[in-house]
Design a protein around this motif. Structure first.
Motif, PDB file in Angstrom:
ATOM      1  N   PRO B  35       0.830  -1.212   0.000  1.00 53.06           N
ATOM      2  CA  PRO B  35       0.000   0.000   0.000  1.00 53.06           C
ATOM      3  C   PRO B  35       0.867   1.266   0.000  1.00 53.06           C
ATOM      4  O   PRO B  35       1.923   1.301   0.628  1.00 53.06           O
ATOM      5  CB  PRO B  35      -0.795  -0.118   1.313  1.00 53.06           C
ATOM      6  N   ALA B  36       0.380   2.263  -0.722  1.00 49.79           N
ATOM      7  CA  ALA B  36       1.013   3.584  -0.673  1.00 49.79           C
ATOM      8  C   ALA B  36      -0.106   4.586  -0.382  1.00 49.79           C
ATOM      9  O   ALA B  36      -1.235   4.403  -0.838  1.00 49.79           O
ATOM     10  CB  ALA B  36       1.673   3.899  -2.016  1.00 49.79           C
ATOM     11  N   VAL B  37       0.202   5.597   0.415  1.00 45.92           N
ATOM     12  CA  VAL B  37      -0.859   6.501   0.841  1.00 45.92           C
ATOM     13  C   VAL B  37      -0.531   7.951   0.461  1.00 45.92           C
ATOM     14  O   VAL B  37       0.614   8.384   0.533  1.00 45.92           O
ATOM     15  CB  VAL B  37      -1.125   6.370   2.365  1.00 45.92           C
ATOM     16  N   ASP B  38      -1.560   8.654   0.035  1.00 48.24           N
ATOM     17  CA  ASP B  38      -1.437  10.109  -0.174  1.00 48.24           C
ATOM     18  C   ASP B  38      -2.050  10.761   1.065  1.00 48.24           C
ATOM     19  O   ASP B  38      -3.278  10.880   1.182  1.00 48.24           O
ATOM     20  CB  ASP B  38      -2.197  10.510  -1.448  1.00 48.24           C
ATOM     21  N   VAL B  39      -1.190  11.130   2.037  1.00 51.77           N
ATOM     22  CA  VAL B  39      -1.658  11.587   3.346  1.00 51.77           C
ATOM     23  C   VAL B  39      -2.503  12.861   3.218  1.00 51.77           C
ATOM     24  O   VAL B  39      -3.376  13.129   4.045  1.00 51.77           O
ATOM     25  CB  VAL B  39      -0.464  11.795   4.305  1.00 51.77           C
ATOM     26  N   SER B  40      -2.298  13.636   2.135  1.00 50.36           N
ATOM     27  CA  SER B  40      -3.073  14.881   1.985  1.00 50.36           C
ATOM     28  C   SER B  40      -4.560  14.599   1.783  1.00 50.36           C
ATOM     29  O   SER B  40      -5.406  15.450   2.039  1.00 50.36           O
ATOM     30  CB  SER B  40      -2.521  15.708   0.817  1.00 50.36           C
ATOM     31  N   LEU B  41      -4.871  13.363   1.302  1.00 53.16           N
ATOM     32  CA  LEU B  41      -6.284  13.006   1.095  1.00 53.16           C
ATOM     33  C   LEU B  41      -6.916  12.373   2.335  1.00 53.16           C
ATOM     34  O   LEU B  41      -8.131  12.312   2.463  1.00 53.16           O
ATOM     35  CB  LEU B  41      -6.413  12.026  -0.093  1.00 53.16           C
ATOM     36  N   GLY B  66       0.697   5.470   8.837  1.00 56.92           N
ATOM     37  CA  GLY B  66       1.215   4.712   7.691  1.00 56.92           C
ATOM     38  C   GLY B  66       1.049   3.218   7.877  1.00 56.92           C
ATOM     39  O   GLY B  66       0.116   2.764   8.547  1.00 56.92           O
ATOM     40  N   PHE B  67       1.987   2.446   7.305  1.00 57.48           N
ATOM     41  CA  PHE B  67       1.881   0.982   7.325  1.00 57.48           C
ATOM     42  C   PHE B  67       3.172   0.364   7.860  1.00 57.48           C
ATOM     43  O   PHE B  67       4.266   0.875   7.602  1.00 57.48           O
ATOM     44  CB  PHE B  67       1.619   0.468   5.898  1.00 57.48           C
ATOM     45  N   ASP B  68       3.020  -0.724   8.595  1.00 58.84           N
ATOM     46  CA  ASP B  68       4.184  -1.471   9.066  1.00 58.84           C
ATOM     47  C   ASP B  68       4.428  -2.607   8.079  1.00 58.84           C
ATOM     48  O   ASP B  68       3.752  -3.643   8.118  1.00 58.84           O
ATOM     49  CB  ASP B  68       3.911  -2.031  10.479  1.00 58.84           C
ATOM     50  N   LEU B  69       5.358  -2.383   7.173  1.00 58.75           N
ATOM     51  CA  LEU B  69       5.577  -3.349   6.090  1.00 58.75           C
ATOM     52  C   LEU B  69       6.244  -4.637   6.585  1.00 58.75           C
ATOM     53  O   LEU B  69       6.354  -5.604   5.830  1.00 58.75           O
ATOM     54  CB  LEU B  69       6.372  -2.698   4.955  1.00 58.75           C
ATOM     55  N   ASP B  70       6.663  -4.667   7.862  1.00 56.80           N
ATOM     56  CA  ASP B  70       7.164  -5.929   8.430  1.00 56.80           C
ATOM     57  C   ASP B  70       6.037  -6.951   8.562  1.00 56.80           C
ATOM     58  O   ASP B  70       6.284  -8.150   8.685  1.00 56.80           O
ATOM     59  CB  ASP B  70       7.769  -5.705   9.819  1.00 56.80           C
ATOM     60  N   TYR B  71       4.782  -6.447   8.618  1.00 56.85           N
ATOM     61  CA  TYR B  71       3.641  -7.360   8.817  1.00 56.85           C
ATOM     62  C   TYR B  71       2.633  -7.333   7.668  1.00 56.85           C
ATOM     63  O   TYR B  71       1.827  -8.243   7.536  1.00 56.85           O
ATOM     64  CB  TYR B  71       2.938  -7.050  10.154  1.00 56.85           C
ATOM     65  N   CYS B  72       2.640  -6.267   6.864  1.00 55.37           N
ATOM     66  CA  CYS B  72       1.677  -6.149   5.757  1.00 55.37           C
ATOM     67  C   CYS B  72       1.880  -7.280   4.751  1.00 55.37           C
ATOM     68  O   CYS B  72       2.996  -7.570   4.343  1.00 55.37           O
ATOM     69  CB  CYS B  72       1.859  -4.797   5.059  1.00 55.37           C
ATOM     70  N   LYS B  73       0.742  -7.939   4.352  1.00 51.31           N
ATOM     71  CA  LYS B  73       0.825  -9.038   3.388  1.00 51.31           C
ATOM     72  C   LYS B  73       0.409  -8.582   1.987  1.00 51.31           C
ATOM     73  O   LYS B  73       0.325  -9.391   1.072  1.00 51.31           O
ATOM     74  CB  LYS B  73      -0.082 -10.208   3.812  1.00 51.31           C
TER      75      LYS B  73
END
Lengths: 384, 92
Positions: B35-41, B66-73
């Motif tokens: 996942p990638a996020v546009d925090v302004s939205l 944001g996201f913890d990519l150590d656990y994101c599947k």
């Protein structure tokens, strides 16, 4: 003053449960266990025990709930028979593996089929290798005594395993006898408070219980479990000695009855031991050197003590109340292993399946060596 | 591979305690997209945090960070539930 009541074995177990006052009893009724939970439920409803009885939908659920309760930190008891144990069997193995110190009364009843409600030991033998302690009572008094002793054995840190108190269906569960009860406060002190080494509800110290174990650890965990069951033999004798101080009655792993100078002995489990004792007394009157070795602790099996107790006998007959089709019945096989290499002549007999009675003349025939391998069976004699 | 314990030294019932257990970065199982996020939205509704099956959405207090990519599947549920399309699944 001794409190002696006329109780059936089922009621005697229920009174022991009232005095132990477990925190949780998840249970599903089944003949011939039903009088146990029926009596106990009434005692709870009357405010004589503070237990939470969980009316589960099956024995599979009963044992599953019992594991949860025991590991969460509650003293837990249950009861079943026959098909109930068969349905529960999957979870009994898991209870032993998770080292849940659950105490369960087992009203021994033949497994279907054909469907039957009467006593034999096929239900116990079904879970022979599940890793649980199995103690066989001879009568209502022993069923009471063992139920009071059982939590101490189950909860000992060296053991931490389910303990089954096995009482013959109908013969013990439904037959009334005078039973001597200990005072309530003495039982409370004897069993003491409940504790579990790592309570699952302790969120400050989270644990994974019942973990997946692959080929790298499954074998080691099974060995650890077997060692705990072996340790239960010493614990049983310690608890029996302490219980004897309290009650004046000793119920250990074995009972040797007129066995010291006996040349012919019978080895049996459960209520049949009472019948054999009567026949031993008759034979002794007739100057026959007969004796009985009653096995209380079927699991763990006290092999060394059995070999020592039977050392002086010329012949030993083992009575199995469960057959092992195509193989050797469980008690006979244990005795053959325990006596391997000795000069004792060993014979095995299967009797009493589905509640078939074993009468004193049958026992005399077994002592004389004239009995067929299947005692009390109609039809042609089996070849020796 | 770590040396395996003998049966006598295993904890009773094989109970596993978190102490000493190595941190297991199960995000290593993720394949394809992250996942990638546009925090302004982002309107900080926290639906992504609520729905994430791996608790891989990180917060500071009650604020999305944001996201913890150590656990994101890489399952994409967060992108699917986001009401303002602030999250997009992008190639690794």
């Amino acid at each position: 003053m001794k409190d002696v009541k006329l109780l059936t074995g089922g009621e005697a177990v229920a009174h022991a449960m009232r005095q132990v006052d477990p925190d949780v009893v998840p249970v599903y009724p089944i003949t011939p266990q039903t009088p146990i939970i029926q009596t106990f439920a009434k005692l709870v409803a009357d405010g004589k025990a503070s237990t939470e009885i969980v009316n589960v939908e099956s024995e599979h659920s009963a044992m599953s709930a019992a594991i949860g309760a025991a590991l969460a930190g509650g003293r837990t008891m249950t009861a079943t028979s026959s098909q109930g144990l068969a349905l529960m069997a999957e979870v009994v193995y898991i209870a032993a593996s998770m080292r849940a110190p659950i105490v369960m009364a087992l009203g021994n009843r033949a497994l279907s089929g054909p469907i039957n409600i009467h006593c034999d030991h096929s239900d116990s033998m079904l879970i022979r290798d599940s890793g649980v302690v199995q103690l066989f009572a001879e009568n209502a008094q022993e069923a009471y005594d063992l139920t009071v002793m059982a939590p101490r054995i189950a909860e000992d840190p060296r053991v931490l395993l389910p303990v089954l108190v096995c009482l013959d269906g109908f013969t013990i569960t439904h037959s009334a006898e005078p039973v001597s009860l200990l005072p309530d406060d003495e039982v409370s002190r004897f069993v003491g408070p409940y504790s579990t080494p790592s309570a699952v509800l302790d969120t400050e110290h989270p644990t994974t219980q019942g973990p997946f174990a692959m080929p790298d650890y499954y074998f080691e965990l099974r060995r650890q479990q077997a060692a705990a069951l072996e340790a239960a033999l010493d614990v049983l004798e310690e608890v029996a000695a302490e219980f004897e101080l309290l009650s004046g009655r000793r119920v250990g792993a074995l009972e040797a009855y007129r066995l010291g100078d006996a040349t012919h002995a019978i080895v049996a489990l459960g209520s049949t031991a009472g019948t054999v004792k009567d026949v031993v007394d008759e034979l002794r009157e007739e100057h026959e050197a007969a004796g009985l070795l009653k096995v209380v602790s079927f699991r763990p099996f006290p092999s060394a003590a059995i070999a020592a107790a039977l050392e002086g006998c010329a012949s030993v007959a083992v009575l199995d109340r469960a057959d092992s089709p195509g193989g050797t019945p469980a008690l006979h096989a244990e005795l053959a292993a325990a006596l391997y290499g000795s000069d004792v002549e060993l014979a095995g007999h299967v009797y009493g399946l589905g509640g078939r009675e074993l009468h004193p003349p049958d026992v005399r025939e077994i002592f004389s060596g004239a009995a067929a391998p299947y005692v009390g069976l109609r039809g042609e004699r089996c070849p020796a | 591979m770590a040396e395996l314990s003998a049966w006598e030294s295993l904890p009773v019932a094989g109970v596993v305690r978190p102490i000493g257990a190595p941190r297991t970065n199960t995000g290593g199982w993720r394949t394809g997209e992250k996942p990638a996020v546009d925090v302004s939205l982002c309107v900080n509704c926290l639906l992504c945090w609520l729905y994430c099956p791996d608790s891989a959405v990180t917060l500071s207090g009650e604020t999305f960070t944001g996201f913890d990519l150590d656990y994101c599947k890489g399952c994409g549920i967060c992108a699917d539930v986001c009401p303002v399309a602030a999250i997009e699944m992008v190639p690794e």
